[in-house]
Motif scaffolding. Structure first.
Motif, PDB file in Angstrom:
ATOM      1  N   SER A 191      17.379-102.404  37.023  1.00  0.00           N
ATOM      2  CA  SER A 191      17.182-100.944  36.231  1.00  0.00           C
ATOM      3  C   SER A 191      17.633-101.346  35.315  1.00  0.00           C
ATOM      4  O   SER A 191      17.568-100.334  34.261  1.00  0.00           O
ATOM      5  CB  SER A 191      17.850 -99.892  37.099  1.00  0.00           C
ATOM      6  N   MET A 192      18.550-102.211  34.861  1.00  0.00           N
ATOM      7  CA  MET A 192      19.401-102.398  33.570  1.00  0.00           C
ATOM      8  C   MET A 192      20.082-101.012  33.408  1.00  0.00           C
ATOM      9  O   MET A 192      20.176-100.691  31.993  1.00  0.00           O
ATOM     10  CB  MET A 192      18.440-102.749  32.355  1.00  0.00           C
ATOM     11  N   GLN A 193      20.805-100.654  34.216  1.00  0.00           N
ATOM     12  CA  GLN A 193      21.608 -99.627  34.181  1.00  0.00           C
ATOM     13  C   GLN A 193      23.193-100.029  34.593  1.00  0.00           C
ATOM     14  O   GLN A 193      23.327-100.721  35.718  1.00  0.00           O
ATOM     15  CB  GLN A 193      21.238 -98.316  35.030  1.00  0.00           C
ATOM     16  N   PHE A 194      24.205 -99.404  34.081  1.00  0.00           N
ATOM     17  CA  PHE A 194      25.392 -99.525  34.558  1.00  0.00           C
ATOM     18  C   PHE A 194      25.855 -98.375  35.462  1.00  0.00           C
ATOM     19  O   PHE A 194      25.559 -97.113  35.256  1.00  0.00           O
ATOM     20  CB  PHE A 194      26.542 -99.699  33.378  1.00  0.00           C
ATOM     21  N   SER A 195      26.772 -98.772  36.399  1.00  0.00           N
ATOM     22  CA  SER A 195      27.558 -97.727  37.231  1.00  0.00           C
ATOM     23  C   SER A 195      28.855 -98.024  37.382  1.00  0.00           C
ATOM     24  O   SER A 195      29.393 -99.322  36.862  1.00  0.00           O
ATOM     25  CB  SER A 195      26.888 -97.628  38.747  1.00  0.00           C
ATOM     26  N   VAL A 196      29.789 -97.316  37.394  1.00  0.00           N
ATOM     27  CA  VAL A 196      31.253 -97.336  37.641  1.00  0.00           C
ATOM     28  C   VAL A 196      31.396 -98.304  38.558  1.00  0.00           C
ATOM     29  O   VAL A 196      31.175 -98.125  39.937  1.00  0.00           O
ATOM     30  CB  VAL A 196      32.013 -96.200  37.803  1.00  0.00           C
ATOM     31  N   GLY A 197      32.508 -99.495  38.126  1.00  0.00           N
ATOM     32  CA  GLY A 197      32.844-100.321  39.527  1.00  0.00           C
ATOM     33  C   GLY A 197      34.110-100.233  39.882  1.00  0.00           C
ATOM     34  O   GLY A 197      34.872 -99.082  39.257  1.00  0.00           O
ATOM     35  N   PRO A 198      34.726-100.738  40.770  1.00  0.00           N
ATOM     36  CA  PRO A 198      36.202-100.719  41.350  1.00  0.00           C
ATOM     37  C   PRO A 198      37.157-100.684  40.328  1.00  0.00           C
ATOM     38  O   PRO A 198      37.107-101.829  39.474  1.00  0.00           O
ATOM     39  CB  PRO A 198      36.205-101.491  42.428  1.00  0.00           C
ATOM     40  N   MET A 199      38.248 -99.981  40.441  1.00  0.00           N
ATOM     41  CA  MET A 199      39.433-100.344  39.578  1.00  0.00           C
ATOM     42  C   MET A 199      40.046-101.442  40.004  1.00  0.00           C
ATOM     43  O   MET A 199      40.459-101.956  41.419  1.00  0.00           O
ATOM     44  CB  MET A 199      40.405 -99.023  39.689  1.00  0.00           C
TER      45      MET A 199
ATOM     46  N   SER B  53      41.668-101.338  33.002  1.00  0.00           N
ATOM     47  CA  SER B  53      41.777-101.859  34.360  1.00  0.00           C
ATOM     48  C   SER B  53      40.394-101.588  35.032  1.00  0.00           C
ATOM     49  O   SER B  53      40.049-101.704  36.301  1.00  0.00           O
ATOM     50  CB  SER B  53      43.003-101.238  35.128  1.00  0.00           C
ATOM     51  N   THR B  54      39.566-100.904  34.330  1.00  0.00           N
ATOM     52  CA  THR B  54      38.235-100.425  34.845  1.00  0.00           C
ATOM     53  C   THR B  54      37.209-101.705  34.815  1.00  0.00           C
ATOM     54  O   THR B  54      37.489-102.555  34.069  1.00  0.00           O
ATOM     55  CB  THR B  54      37.632 -99.469  33.846  1.00  0.00           C
ATOM     56  N   THR B  55      36.071-101.571  35.484  1.00  0.00           N
ATOM     57  CA  THR B  55      35.094-102.566  35.716  1.00  0.00           C
ATOM     58  C   THR B  55      33.844-101.582  35.581  1.00  0.00           C
ATOM     59  O   THR B  55      33.720-100.572  35.979  1.00  0.00           O
ATOM     60  CB  THR B  55      35.118-103.248  37.127  1.00  0.00           C
ATOM     61  N   GLU B  56      32.763-102.400  35.325  1.00  0.00           N
ATOM     62  CA  GLU B  56      31.605-101.751  35.652  1.00  0.00           C
ATOM     63  C   GLU B  56      30.281-102.797  36.114  1.00  0.00           C
ATOM     64  O   GLU B  56      30.525-104.167  35.705  1.00  0.00           O
ATOM     65  CB  GLU B  56      30.936-101.268  34.257  1.00  0.00           C
ATOM     66  N   VAL B  57      29.551-102.195  36.976  1.00  0.00           N
ATOM     67  CA  VAL B  57      28.730-103.008  37.338  1.00  0.00           C
ATOM     68  C   VAL B  57      26.918-102.731  36.885  1.00  0.00           C
ATOM     69  O   VAL B  57      26.710-101.691  36.747  1.00  0.00           O
ATOM     70  CB  VAL B  57      28.315-102.601  39.025  1.00  0.00           C
ATOM     71  N   LEU B  58      26.547-103.883  36.433  1.00  0.00           N
ATOM     72  CA  LEU B  58      25.049-103.899  36.115  1.00  0.00           C
ATOM     73  C   LEU B  58      24.191-104.141  36.926  1.00  0.00           C
ATOM     74  O   LEU B  58      24.099-105.178  37.479  1.00  0.00           O
ATOM     75  CB  LEU B  58      25.080-104.744  34.745  1.00  0.00           C
ATOM     76  N   GLU B  59      23.284-103.114  37.321  1.00  0.00           N
ATOM     77  CA  GLU B  59      22.112-103.598  38.245  1.00  0.00           C
ATOM     78  C   GLU B  59      20.962-104.256  37.221  1.00  0.00           C
ATOM     79  O   GLU B  59      20.441-103.503  36.415  1.00  0.00           O
ATOM     80  CB  GLU B  59      21.529-102.255  38.658  1.00  0.00           C
ATOM     81  N   LEU B  60      20.463-105.159  37.490  1.00  0.00           N
ATOM     82  CA  LEU B  60      19.580-106.103  36.802  1.00  0.00           C
ATOM     83  C   LEU B  60      18.119-105.297  36.735  1.00  0.00           C
ATOM     84  O   LEU B  60      17.311-105.180  35.868  1.00  0.00           O
ATOM     85  CB  LEU B  60      19.441-107.517  36.790  1.00  0.00           C
TER      86      LEU B  60
ATOM     87  N   LEU C 135      27.854-110.902  41.293  1.00  0.00           N
ATOM     88  CA  LEU C 135      28.075-110.429  42.295  1.00  0.00           C
ATOM     89  C   LEU C 135      27.044-110.655  43.607  1.00  0.00           C
ATOM     90  O   LEU C 135      25.740-110.471  43.268  1.00  0.00           O
ATOM     91  CB  LEU C 135      28.104-108.725  42.379  1.00  0.00           C
ATOM     92  N   GLY C 136      27.369-111.111  44.844  1.00  0.00           N
ATOM     93  CA  GLY C 136      26.572-111.424  45.890  1.00  0.00           C
ATOM     94  C   GLY C 136      25.808-112.674  45.606  1.00  0.00           C
ATOM     95  O   GLY C 136      26.108-113.566  44.609  1.00  0.00           O
ATOM     96  N   ASP C 137      24.737-113.089  46.444  1.00  0.00           N
ATOM     97  CA  ASP C 137      23.992-114.189  46.369  1.00  0.00           C
ATOM     98  C   ASP C 137      22.713-114.032  45.828  1.00  0.00           C
ATOM     99  O   ASP C 137      21.766-114.867  45.708  1.00  0.00           O
ATOM    100  CB  ASP C 137      24.103-115.008  47.548  1.00  0.00           C
ATOM    101  N   GLY C 138      22.286-112.672  45.581  1.00  0.00           N
ATOM    102  CA  GLY C 138      20.785-112.360  45.025  1.00  0.00           C
ATOM    103  C   GLY C 138      20.697-112.632  43.567  1.00  0.00           C
ATOM    104  O   GLY C 138      19.565-112.648  43.009  1.00  0.00           O
ATOM    105  N   GLY C 139      21.655-112.589  42.941  1.00  0.00           N
ATOM    106  CA  GLY C 139      21.749-112.673  41.425  1.00  0.00           C
ATOM    107  C   GLY C 139      21.317-111.295  40.831  1.00  0.00           C
ATOM    108  O   GLY C 139      20.905-111.171  39.603  1.00  0.00           O
ATOM    109  N   GLY C 140      21.433-110.226  41.578  1.00  0.00           N
ATOM    110  CA  GLY C 140      20.681-108.830  40.912  1.00  0.00           C
ATOM    111  C   GLY C 140      21.816-108.126  40.448  1.00  0.00           C
ATOM    112  O   GLY C 140      21.468-107.043  39.858  1.00  0.00           O
ATOM    113  N   ARG C 141      23.025-108.350  40.556  1.00  0.00           N
ATOM    114  CA  ARG C 141      24.180-107.462  40.015  1.00  0.00           C
ATOM    115  C   ARG C 141      24.987-108.389  39.491  1.00  0.00           C
ATOM    116  O   ARG C 141      25.644-109.338  39.648  1.00  0.00           O
ATOM    117  CB  ARG C 141      24.959-106.679  40.890  1.00  0.00           C
ATOM    118  N   LEU C 142      25.552-107.787  38.084  1.00  0.00           N
ATOM    119  CA  LEU C 142      26.716-108.516  37.321  1.00  0.00           C
ATOM    120  C   LEU C 142      27.748-107.522  37.045  1.00  0.00           C
ATOM    121  O   LEU C 142      27.683-106.434  37.130  1.00  0.00           O
ATOM    122  CB  LEU C 142      26.162-108.997  35.875  1.00  0.00           C
TER     123      LEU C 142
END
Length: 323
Positions: free
Chosen positions: A201-209, A192-199, A172-179
């Motif tokens: 903190s190495m923690q997942f959060s709920v992504g958009p449906m 239909s769910t997604t999850e976002v990984l913040e590199l 996600l984005g151009d910084g390479g910090g989120r997947l």
């Protein structure tokens, strides 16, 4: 070395920005160790002009050490390689990886995974490659593994909120910090769910449906603002021609352009210029595709792309060193 083609044209692999297709299921229904490389005319700037005049060709690439269907692939950045991850031989899931060296165009063994993973997804971020989910001997996985690109070793990553096999992933984005990891199967239903990984903190959060549940789909980052999700299978094993586009700023999905034909188990990568993406192979029921579809990212319209040289290919992986 350049490849001489029948019409006397001289073509060479796009080595600075290599695009490749790995493994999958061939026309006989077997997992394959074959690969294909995207070629462009010698002296071309980056391989992309206008949709109707793309100087692009596929040519057979080097063989992998193992046959792999349902594998994943990701770029290794400055190390000049593409990493092929996991998959299935048809009789067993694989915990091995292989590295395509872009300087020699030959494969070498890569670091071993902590678990066997068929139907996994992978994406590259800042200094790492993360492998998401998959299945091991029938068990869908909620685990991840993180490859440190300097140490060249895998370590355990954070757990996802859902088990995900046959999922897809992209940066996600151009910084390479989120997947982003999206879709897949949890063993009982399509997701239909997604999850976002913040590199950081190495923690997942709920992504958009997403607009619909899908698995065996592909995802590719079109630019810093958009991620494209293509094809796959939906509820009731329906093969999908639909696509979705994630706006990274609003973190909302909207419908994208339709593919010309349903494609489950397809691959997708961004082309070197950044002005287009290619969707390759996949299947519609028992029919596997040799065809590809080119997406012009300015008009957001699909047109026919160059055919794969080795015949139909489903459940394949695709990656570009610029993705």
């Amino acid at each position: 070395a350049a490849v001489e083609h029948p019409k006397g044209e001289s073509w060479e692999p796009v080595r600075e920005h290599c695009c490749a297709v790995f493994g999958g299921i061939d026309a006989s229904g077997s997992a394959t160790d074959s690969t294909e490389l995207l070629l462009l005319p010698r002296g071309s700037a980056d391989g992309v002009a206008q949709p109707g005049s793309e100087p692009l060709r596929f040519s057979p690439g080097p063989h992998m050490a193992e046959s792999r269907s349902g594998c994943a692939a990701a770029p290794l950045g400055a190390s000049c390689g593409l990493l092929v991850i996991g998959g299935s031989t048809g009789s067993r899931s694989l915990g091995t990886t292989e590295i395509l060296d872009l300087r020699t165009m030959a494969f070498a063994p890569g670091p071993s995974l902590g678990a066997s993973r068929a139907g996994c997804a992978a994406a590259a971020g800042r200094g790492v490659v993360v492998v998401f989910g998959g299945r091991d001997r029938g068990t869908r996985l909620d685990t991840t593994e993180v490859l440190d690109l300097e140490q060249r070793t895998f370590g355990p990553g954070p757990r996802m909120a859902s088990r995900r096999s046959l999922c897809a992933a992209a940066a996600l984005g151009d910084g390479g910090g989120r997947l982003l990891v999206l879709g897949g199967q949890d063993g009982s239903r399509a997701l239909s769910t997604t999850e976002v990984l913040e590199l950081a903190s190495m923690q997942f959060s709920v992504g958009p449906m997403m607009g619909c549940a899908r698995y065996s789909c592909a995802a590719v980052q079109l630019d810093s603002r958009r991620v494209l999700v293509v094809g796959g299978m939906g509820d009731g094993a329906a093969r999908l021609t639909s696509t979705e586009v994630l706006d990274v700023e609003t973190m909302e999905f909207r419908p994208g352009p339709r593919l010309a034909k349903p494609r489950s188990g397809c691959g997708a990568f961004r082309l070197p210029s950044g002005r287009g993406a290619l969707v390759v192979g996949g299947a519609e029921g028992e029919t596997r595709h040799r065809t590809t579809e080119f997406l012009d990212v300015e008009t957001m319209q699909f047109s026919p792309g160059p055919p794969l040289s080795g015949g139909p290919r489903g459940a394949c992986a695709a990656s570009s060193s610029c993705a």
